[in-house]
Every structure is written in C-alpha cells, then in structure tokens.
Scaffold this motif. Structure first.
Motif, PDB file in Angstrom:
ATOM      1  N   TRP A  25       0.837  -1.195   0.000  1.00  0.00           N
ATOM      2  CA  TRP A  25       0.000   0.000   0.000  1.00  0.00           C
ATOM      3  C   TRP A  25       0.875   1.250   0.000  1.00  0.00           C
ATOM      4  O   TRP A  25       0.610   2.203  -0.734  1.00  0.00           O
ATOM      5  CB  TRP A  25      -0.922   0.006   1.229  1.00  0.00           C
ATOM      6  CG  TRP A  25      -1.777   1.214   1.268  1.00  0.00           C
ATOM      7  CD1 TRP A  25      -2.985   1.369   0.662  1.00  0.00           C
ATOM      8  CD2 TRP A  25      -1.495   2.462   1.913  1.00  0.00           C
ATOM      9  NE1 TRP A  25      -3.466   2.639   0.899  1.00  0.00           N
ATOM     10  CE2 TRP A  25      -2.573   3.321   1.664  1.00  0.00           C
ATOM     11  CE3 TRP A  25      -0.437   2.923   2.681  1.00  0.00           C
ATOM     12  CZ2 TRP A  25      -2.617   4.624   2.155  1.00  0.00           C
ATOM     13  CZ3 TRP A  25      -0.476   4.213   3.173  1.00  0.00           C
ATOM     14  CH2 TRP A  25      -1.567   5.043   2.907  1.00  0.00           C
ATOM     15  N   ALA A  26       1.926   1.262   0.807  1.00  0.00           N
ATOM     16  CA  ALA A  26       2.814   2.425   0.875  1.00  0.00           C
ATOM     17  C   ALA A  26       3.487   2.689  -0.469  1.00  0.00           C
ATOM     18  O   ALA A  26       3.618   3.835  -0.896  1.00  0.00           O
ATOM     19  CB  ALA A  26       3.865   2.217   1.965  1.00  0.00           C
ATOM     20  N   GLU A  27       3.898   1.631  -1.141  1.00  0.00           N
ATOM     21  CA  GLU A  27       4.523   1.787  -2.455  1.00  0.00           C
ATOM     22  C   GLU A  27       3.521   2.318  -3.483  1.00  0.00           C
ATOM     23  O   GLU A  27       3.863   3.178  -4.301  1.00  0.00           O
ATOM     24  CB  GLU A  27       5.125   0.456  -2.915  1.00  0.00           C
ATOM     25  CG  GLU A  27       6.349   0.055  -2.115  1.00  0.00           C
ATOM     26  CD  GLU A  27       6.802  -1.369  -2.379  1.00  0.00           C
ATOM     27  OE1 GLU A  27       6.137  -2.094  -3.171  1.00  0.00           O
ATOM     28  OE2 GLU A  27       7.812  -1.778  -1.781  1.00  0.00           O
ATOM     29  N   GLU A  28       2.286   1.813  -3.432  1.00  0.00           N
ATOM     30  CA  GLU A  28       1.254   2.295  -4.348  1.00  0.00           C
ATOM     31  C   GLU A  28       0.949   3.769  -4.077  1.00  0.00           C
ATOM     32  O   GLU A  28       0.793   4.562  -5.001  1.00  0.00           O
ATOM     33  CB  GLU A  28      -0.020   1.457  -4.206  1.00  0.00           C
ATOM     34  CG  GLU A  28       0.119   0.047  -4.743  1.00  0.00           C
ATOM     35  CD  GLU A  28      -1.110  -0.801  -4.459  1.00  0.00           C
ATOM     36  OE1 GLU A  28      -2.111  -0.282  -3.924  1.00  0.00           O
ATOM     37  OE2 GLU A  28      -1.070  -1.999  -4.775  1.00  0.00           O
ATOM     38  N   ALA A  31       3.616   6.004  -5.419  1.00  0.00           N
ATOM     39  CA  ALA A  31       3.612   6.098  -6.881  1.00  0.00           C
ATOM     40  C   ALA A  31       2.538   7.050  -7.413  1.00  0.00           C
ATOM     41  O   ALA A  31       2.607   7.480  -8.566  1.00  0.00           O
ATOM     42  CB  ALA A  31       3.418   4.711  -7.488  1.00  0.00           C
ATOM     43  N   LEU A  32       1.561   7.407  -6.581  1.00  0.00           N
ATOM     44  CA  LEU A  32       0.505   8.327  -7.013  1.00  0.00           C
ATOM     45  C   LEU A  32       1.050   9.737  -7.177  1.00  0.00           C
ATOM     46  O   LEU A  32       2.018  10.119  -6.511  1.00  0.00           O
ATOM     47  CB  LEU A  32      -0.623   8.359  -5.972  1.00  0.00           C
ATOM     48  CG  LEU A  32      -1.400   7.073  -5.746  1.00  0.00           C
ATOM     49  CD1 LEU A  32      -2.336   7.242  -4.556  1.00  0.00           C
ATOM     50  CD2 LEU A  32      -2.186   6.694  -6.990  1.00  0.00           C
ATOM     51  N   TYR A  40      -6.533  10.482  -1.592  1.00  0.00           N
ATOM     52  CA  TYR A  40      -6.448   9.284  -0.770  1.00  0.00           C
ATOM     53  C   TYR A  40      -6.484   9.671   0.718  1.00  0.00           C
ATOM     54  O   TYR A  40      -7.201   9.068   1.517  1.00  0.00           O
ATOM     55  CB  TYR A  40      -5.134   8.557  -1.082  1.00  0.00           C
ATOM     56  CG  TYR A  40      -5.245   7.060  -1.132  1.00  0.00           C
ATOM     57  CD1 TYR A  40      -5.259   6.306   0.023  1.00  0.00           C
ATOM     58  CD2 TYR A  40      -5.323   6.383  -2.345  1.00  0.00           C
ATOM     59  CE1 TYR A  40      -5.337   4.925  -0.012  1.00  0.00           C
ATOM     60  CE2 TYR A  40      -5.396   5.008  -2.402  1.00  0.00           C
ATOM     61  CZ  TYR A  40      -5.406   4.283  -1.226  1.00  0.00           C
ATOM     62  OH  TYR A  40      -5.486   2.930  -1.276  1.00  0.00           O
ATOM     63  N   LEU A  41      -5.704  10.686   1.089  1.00  0.00           N
ATOM     64  CA  LEU A  41      -5.654  11.127   2.483  1.00  0.00           C
ATOM     65  C   LEU A  41      -6.992  11.696   2.952  1.00  0.00           C
ATOM     66  O   LEU A  41      -7.381  11.511   4.108  1.00  0.00           O
ATOM     67  CB  LEU A  41      -4.544  12.157   2.672  1.00  0.00           C
ATOM     68  CG  LEU A  41      -3.120  11.613   2.527  1.00  0.00           C
ATOM     69  CD1 LEU A  41      -2.118  12.761   2.537  1.00  0.00           C
ATOM     70  CD2 LEU A  41      -2.812  10.605   3.613  1.00  0.00           C
ATOM     71  N   ALA A  45      -8.510  10.178   6.280  1.00  0.00           N
ATOM     72  CA  ALA A  45      -8.523  11.024   7.479  1.00  0.00           C
ATOM     73  C   ALA A  45      -9.742  10.818   8.379  1.00  0.00           C
ATOM     74  O   ALA A  45      -9.576  10.697   9.598  1.00  0.00           O
ATOM     75  CB  ALA A  45      -8.392  12.488   7.079  1.00  0.00           C
ATOM     76  N   PRO A  46     -10.960  10.762   7.843  1.00  0.00           N
ATOM     77  CA  PRO A  46     -12.119  10.584   8.737  1.00  0.00           C
ATOM     78  C   PRO A  46     -12.115   9.252   9.484  1.00  0.00           C
ATOM     79  O   PRO A  46     -12.792   9.104  10.491  1.00  0.00           O
ATOM     80  CB  PRO A  46     -13.322  10.658   7.797  1.00  0.00           C
ATOM     81  CG  PRO A  46     -12.830  11.261   6.541  1.00  0.00           C
ATOM     82  CD  PRO A  46     -11.376  10.975   6.458  1.00  0.00           C
ATOM     83  N   ARG A  47     -11.350   8.317   9.006  1.00  0.00           N
ATOM     84  CA  ARG A  47     -11.296   7.000   9.626  1.00  0.00           C
ATOM     85  C   ARG A  47     -10.199   6.904  10.680  1.00  0.00           C
ATOM     86  O   ARG A  47     -10.072   5.882  11.354  1.00  0.00           O
ATOM     87  CB  ARG A  47     -11.089   5.934   8.560  1.00  0.00           C
ATOM     88  CG  ARG A  47     -12.264   5.828   7.598  1.00  0.00           C
ATOM     89  CD  ARG A  47     -11.902   5.067   6.341  1.00  0.00           C
ATOM     90  NE  ARG A  47     -13.022   4.837   5.463  1.00  0.00           N
ATOM     91  CZ  ARG A  47     -13.495   5.715   4.589  1.00  0.00           C
ATOM     92  NH1 ARG A  47     -12.945   6.906   4.477  1.00  0.00           N
ATOM     93  NH2 ARG A  47     -14.523   5.416   3.822  1.00  0.00           N
ATOM     94  N   MET A  48      -9.406   7.956  10.811  1.00  0.00           N
ATOM     95  CA  MET A  48      -8.297   7.957  11.755  1.00  0.00           C
ATOM     96  C   MET A  48      -8.726   8.589  13.081  1.00  0.00           C
ATOM     97  O   MET A  48      -9.530   9.504  13.105  1.00  0.00           O
ATOM     98  CB  MET A  48      -7.106   8.724  11.172  1.00  0.00           C
ATOM     99  CG  MET A  48      -6.540   8.081   9.927  1.00  0.00           C
ATOM    100  SD  MET A  48      -5.169   8.993   9.240  1.00  0.00           S
ATOM    101  CE  MET A  48      -3.903   8.620  10.421  1.00  0.00           C
TER     102      MET A  48
END
Length: 95
Positions: A25-28, A31-32, A40-41, A45-48
């Motif tokens: 996931w971190a690599e994907e 690459a964005l 993505y963030l 964020a609302p889930r954190m």
C-alpha cells in the motif's frame, strides 16, 4: 503449551502478511501523483483517530511544541503592529 506455540506462529504469520500488505500500500501511495495522494488522504482522514495522528507524528518526528512556538512568535509580532495602529487611531480622536 503446544496450542500456545501454534497460536504464536499463526500470529507471526499474520503479522508478516500484514506487513507485506502495508508495504505494498505504501509503495502504491508513493507512486501516485500529489493530487491523488491528497484525495487518498481525504478519504483516510475521517477513519483515523487522534491516537493514529499522534502515532504518525511520533514516526515523522513532528513536534507540536515547535509549531506552537512559531505561531506564538508570529502572533506576538502581529499584536505589536496592531497596538501601533491603535495608538495612531487614538491620537486622531484626541485632535
């Protein structure tokens, strides 16, 4: 005891798989392009929780105290300027 060892092995295997998923996931994410990373963030964020954010700040080495001190310094400078403007305005009222 044999059951405990088997559970530990299973957990270690699960941890390894989770670590691999996290790396993928971190690599994907890396690459964005920047706009897509922010999208993505925004979804993440609302889930954190506050604890998640504190954890990330600890990993990154971000220190809230440093930022607050910087803000306080700039606010002090602004207050001084505002005080000068008020003094000028008072002088006009007296005249």
């Amino acid at each position: 005891m044999a059951e405990d060892q088997e559970r530990k092995r299973r957990r270690e295997g699960d941890d390894a798989q989770l670590g691999e998923k996290a790396m993928k996931w971190a690599e994907e994410f890396d690459a964005l392009n920047e706009d897509d990373q922010y999208t993505y963030l925004e979804e993440l964020a609302p889930r954190m929780t506050k604890m998640h954010l504190q954890f990330l700040q600890g990993i990154i080495g971000f220190d809230d105290d440093d930022e607050e001190e910087g803000e306080d310094d700039s606010e002090l400078g602004e207050d001084e300027d505002e005080g000068e403007e008020e003094d000028e305005d008072e002088g006009e009222d007296d005249a």
